[in-house]
Design a protein around this motif. Structure first.
Motif, PDB file in Angstrom:
ATOM      1  N   THR A  49      19.908  -4.132  -7.565  1.00  0.00           N
ATOM      2  CA  THR A  49      20.176  -3.222  -6.451  1.00  0.00           C
ATOM      3  C   THR A  49      19.286  -3.648  -5.286  1.00  0.00           C
ATOM      4  OG1 THR A  49      18.439  -1.699  -7.146  1.00  0.00           O
ATOM      5  CG2 THR A  49      20.652  -1.318  -8.050  1.00  0.00           C
ATOM      6  N   ILE A  50      19.425  -2.997  -4.156  1.00  0.00           N
ATOM      7  CA  ILE A  50      18.593  -3.330  -2.999  1.00  0.00           C
ATOM      8  C   ILE A  50      17.111  -3.096  -3.306  1.00  0.00           C
ATOM      9  CG2 ILE A  50      18.802  -1.060  -1.900  1.00  0.00           C
ATOM     10  CD1 ILE A  50      18.681  -4.470  -0.092  1.00  0.00           C
ATOM     11  N   GLY A  51      16.831  -2.110  -4.160  1.00  0.00           N
ATOM     12  CA  GLY A  51      15.446  -1.820  -4.534  1.00  0.00           C
ATOM     13  C   GLY A  51      14.792  -2.936  -5.326  1.00  0.00           C
ATOM     14  N   VAL A  52      15.589  -3.725  -6.026  1.00  0.00           N
ATOM     15  CA  VAL A  52      15.071  -4.861  -6.786  1.00  0.00           C
ATOM     16  C   VAL A  52      15.194  -6.145  -5.973  1.00  0.00           C
ATOM     17  CG1 VAL A  52      15.382  -6.241  -8.882  1.00  0.00           C
ATOM     18  CG2 VAL A  52      15.563  -3.752  -8.984  1.00  0.00           C
ATOM     19  N   MET A  53      16.273  -6.256  -5.220  1.00  0.00           N
ATOM     20  CA  MET A  53      16.467  -7.471  -4.412  1.00  0.00           C
ATOM     21  C   MET A  53      15.373  -7.637  -3.361  1.00  0.00           C
ATOM     22  SD  MET A  53      18.981  -9.161  -5.600  1.00  0.00           S
ATOM     23  CE  MET A  53      19.242 -10.316  -4.269  1.00  0.00           C
ATOM     24  N   ALA A  54      14.922  -6.543  -2.767  1.00  0.00           N
ATOM     25  CA  ALA A  54      13.897  -6.636  -1.716  1.00  0.00           C
ATOM     26  C   ALA A  54      12.619  -7.294  -2.228  1.00  0.00           C
ATOM     27  CB  ALA A  54      13.621  -5.256  -1.123  1.00  0.00           C
ATOM     28  N   PRO A  55      12.019  -6.835  -3.347  1.00  0.00           N
ATOM     29  CA  PRO A  55      10.817  -7.524  -3.815  1.00  0.00           C
ATOM     30  C   PRO A  55      11.085  -8.947  -4.304  1.00  0.00           C
ATOM     31  CG  PRO A  55      11.327  -5.658  -5.255  1.00  0.00           C
ATOM     32  CD  PRO A  55      12.265  -5.599  -4.097  1.00  0.00           C
TER      33      PRO A  55
ATOM     34  N   MET B 201       0.848  -1.205   0.000  1.00  0.00           N
ATOM     35  CA  MET B 201       0.000   0.000   0.000  1.00  0.00           C
ATOM     36  C   MET B 201       0.884   1.256   0.000  1.00  0.00           C
ATOM     37  SD  MET B 201      -3.359  -0.471   0.220  1.00  0.00           S
ATOM     38  CE  MET B 201      -4.542  -1.717   0.660  1.00  0.00           C
ATOM     39  N   GLY B 202       1.943   1.221   0.788  1.00  0.00           N
ATOM     40  CA  GLY B 202       2.881   2.345   0.816  1.00  0.00           C
ATOM     41  C   GLY B 202       3.551   2.552  -0.531  1.00  0.00           C
ATOM     42  N   ASN B 203       3.919   1.457  -1.202  1.00  0.00           N
ATOM     43  CA  ASN B 203       4.518   1.561  -2.533  1.00  0.00           C
ATOM     44  C   ASN B 203       3.518   2.116  -3.543  1.00  0.00           C
ATOM     45  OD1 ASN B 203       6.984   0.571  -1.686  1.00  0.00           O
ATOM     46  ND2 ASN B 203       6.507  -1.532  -2.231  1.00  0.00           N
ATOM     47  N   THR B 204       2.255   1.769  -3.358  1.00  0.00           N
ATOM     48  CA  THR B 204       1.206   2.296  -4.242  1.00  0.00           C
ATOM     49  C   THR B 204       1.115   3.808  -4.114  1.00  0.00           C
ATOM     50  OG1 THR B 204      -0.076   0.255  -4.142  1.00  0.00           O
ATOM     51  CG2 THR B 204      -1.265   2.248  -4.734  1.00  0.00           C
ATOM     52  N   VAL B 205       1.070   4.281  -2.877  1.00  0.00           N
ATOM     53  CA  VAL B 205       0.994   5.726  -2.639  1.00  0.00           C
ATOM     54  C   VAL B 205       2.205   6.420  -3.254  1.00  0.00           C
ATOM     55  CG1 VAL B 205       1.044   7.504  -0.841  1.00  0.00           C
ATOM     56  CG2 VAL B 205      -0.439   5.509  -0.581  1.00  0.00           C
ATOM     57  N   GLN B 206       3.371   5.847  -3.052  1.00  0.00           N
ATOM     58  CA  GLN B 206       4.599   6.428  -3.578  1.00  0.00           C
ATOM     59  C   GLN B 206       4.576   6.483  -5.107  1.00  0.00           C
ATOM     60  OE1 GLN B 206       6.795   7.731  -1.516  1.00  0.00           O
ATOM     61  NE2 GLN B 206       8.161   8.417  -3.120  1.00  0.00           N
ATOM     62  N   SER B 207       4.032   5.444  -5.741  1.00  0.00           N
ATOM     63  CA  SER B 207       3.973   5.414  -7.202  1.00  0.00           C
ATOM     64  C   SER B 207       3.075   6.512  -7.754  1.00  0.00           C
ATOM     65  CB  SER B 207       3.473   4.052  -7.688  1.00  0.00           C
ATOM     66  OG  SER B 207       4.416   3.054  -7.392  1.00  0.00           O
TER      67      SER B 207
ATOM     68  N   PHE C 239      10.363   7.816  -7.853  1.00  0.00           N
ATOM     69  CA  PHE C 239      10.593   6.698  -6.933  1.00  0.00           C
ATOM     70  C   PHE C 239      10.974   5.440  -7.719  1.00  0.00           C
ATOM     71  CE2 PHE C 239       8.219   2.925  -5.371  1.00  0.00           C
ATOM     72  CZ  PHE C 239       8.974   2.628  -4.261  1.00  0.00           C
ATOM     73  N   LEU C 240      10.257   5.177  -8.810  1.00  0.00           N
ATOM     74  CA  LEU C 240      10.535   3.969  -9.593  1.00  0.00           C
ATOM     75  C   LEU C 240      11.866   4.054 -10.329  1.00  0.00           C
ATOM     76  CD1 LEU C 240       7.022   3.170 -11.094  1.00  0.00           C
ATOM     77  CD2 LEU C 240       8.186   2.039  -9.206  1.00  0.00           C
ATOM     78  N   SER C 241      12.190   5.221 -10.862  1.00  0.00           N
ATOM     79  CA  SER C 241      13.448   5.333 -11.607  1.00  0.00           C
ATOM     80  C   SER C 241      14.663   5.375 -10.685  1.00  0.00           C
ATOM     81  CB  SER C 241      13.427   6.568 -12.508  1.00  0.00           C
ATOM     82  OG  SER C 241      13.266   7.740 -11.750  1.00  0.00           O
ATOM     83  N   GLU C 242      14.466   5.802  -9.439  1.00  0.00           N
ATOM     84  CA  GLU C 242      15.591   5.877  -8.499  1.00  0.00           C
ATOM     85  C   GLU C 242      15.794   4.584  -7.712  1.00  0.00           C
ATOM     86  OE1 GLU C 242      14.630   9.206  -6.065  1.00  0.00           O
ATOM     87  OE2 GLU C 242      14.932  10.659  -7.675  1.00  0.00           O
ATOM     88  N   LYS C 243      14.735   3.803  -7.521  1.00  0.00           N
ATOM     89  CA  LYS C 243      14.837   2.603  -6.683  1.00  0.00           C
ATOM     90  C   LYS C 243      14.745   1.287  -7.448  1.00  0.00           C
ATOM     91  CE  LYS C 243      14.937   4.978  -2.853  1.00  0.00           C
ATOM     92  NZ  LYS C 243      16.169   5.199  -2.178  1.00  0.00           N
ATOM     93  N   LEU C 244      13.926   1.238  -8.501  1.00  0.00           N
ATOM     94  CA  LEU C 244      13.711  -0.038  -9.184  1.00  0.00           C
ATOM     95  C   LEU C 244      14.333  -0.085 -10.574  1.00  0.00           C
ATOM     96  CD1 LEU C 244       9.992  -0.791  -8.249  1.00  0.00           C
ATOM     97  CD2 LEU C 244      12.033  -1.896  -7.360  1.00  0.00           C
TER      98      LEU C 244
END
Length: 143
Positions: A104-110, A20-26, A32-37
């Motif tokens: 990266t950590i942004g991709v490894m986490a999911p 839900m938090g990722n949804t709000v951020q998107s 957010f997506l270009s910097e983390k994922l």
């Protein structure tokens, strides 16, 4: 209900809240997506793609939360399992086929969350009580 299914319910609820938090951020800021994922090709990330990702994440979150509430619903359980399989497939393909999301950590986490969730849900199948139909079918085979 088994202790494992109770732990799995808590896990699903936690993952759902994070989604839900990722949804709000998107919806709030697509950077957010270009910097983390999608750091491999940030120029491909735009507002439309971020909102689409947000809706997909919201739908997955709702399904997972609903499964946490009614974990013994086998149809819902299967659909929830598929949300994790699809997420795993998406992030693996973006990382290794399309090269838009380096590891990266942004991709490894999911990837880690989806992997543990798939494994946990597959183990959870063993904890379901047998339905009357399954018991009857097994008894008919014996006779």
């Amino acid at each position: 209900m088994s202790r494992f299914l109770n732990v799995l319910r808590s896990w699903l609820l936690m993952v759902s809240v994070i989604a839900m938090g990722n949804t709000v951020q998107s919806f709030r800021d697509h950077s957010f997506l270009s910097e983390k994922l999608y750091t491999g090709t940030p120029q491909f990330v735009n507002g439309l793609q971020a909102r689409t990702f947000g809706i997909w994440t919201l739908l997955s979150s709702i399904i997972r939360c609903t499964c946490a509430i009614d974990i013994q619903n086998k149809t819902l359980y299967h659909i929830t399992l598929w949300t994790f399989v699809l997420a795993l497939g998406h992030f693996l393909s973006e990382a290794f086929i399309y090269k838009t999301a380096p590891l990266t950590i942004g991709v490894m986490a999911p990837l880690i969350v989806a992997s543990f969730s798939v494994i946990g849900m597959l183990i959870g199948f063993q904890c379901f009580p047998e339905t009357q139909e399954e018991v009857g079918a097994r008894q008919k085979k014996r006779n």
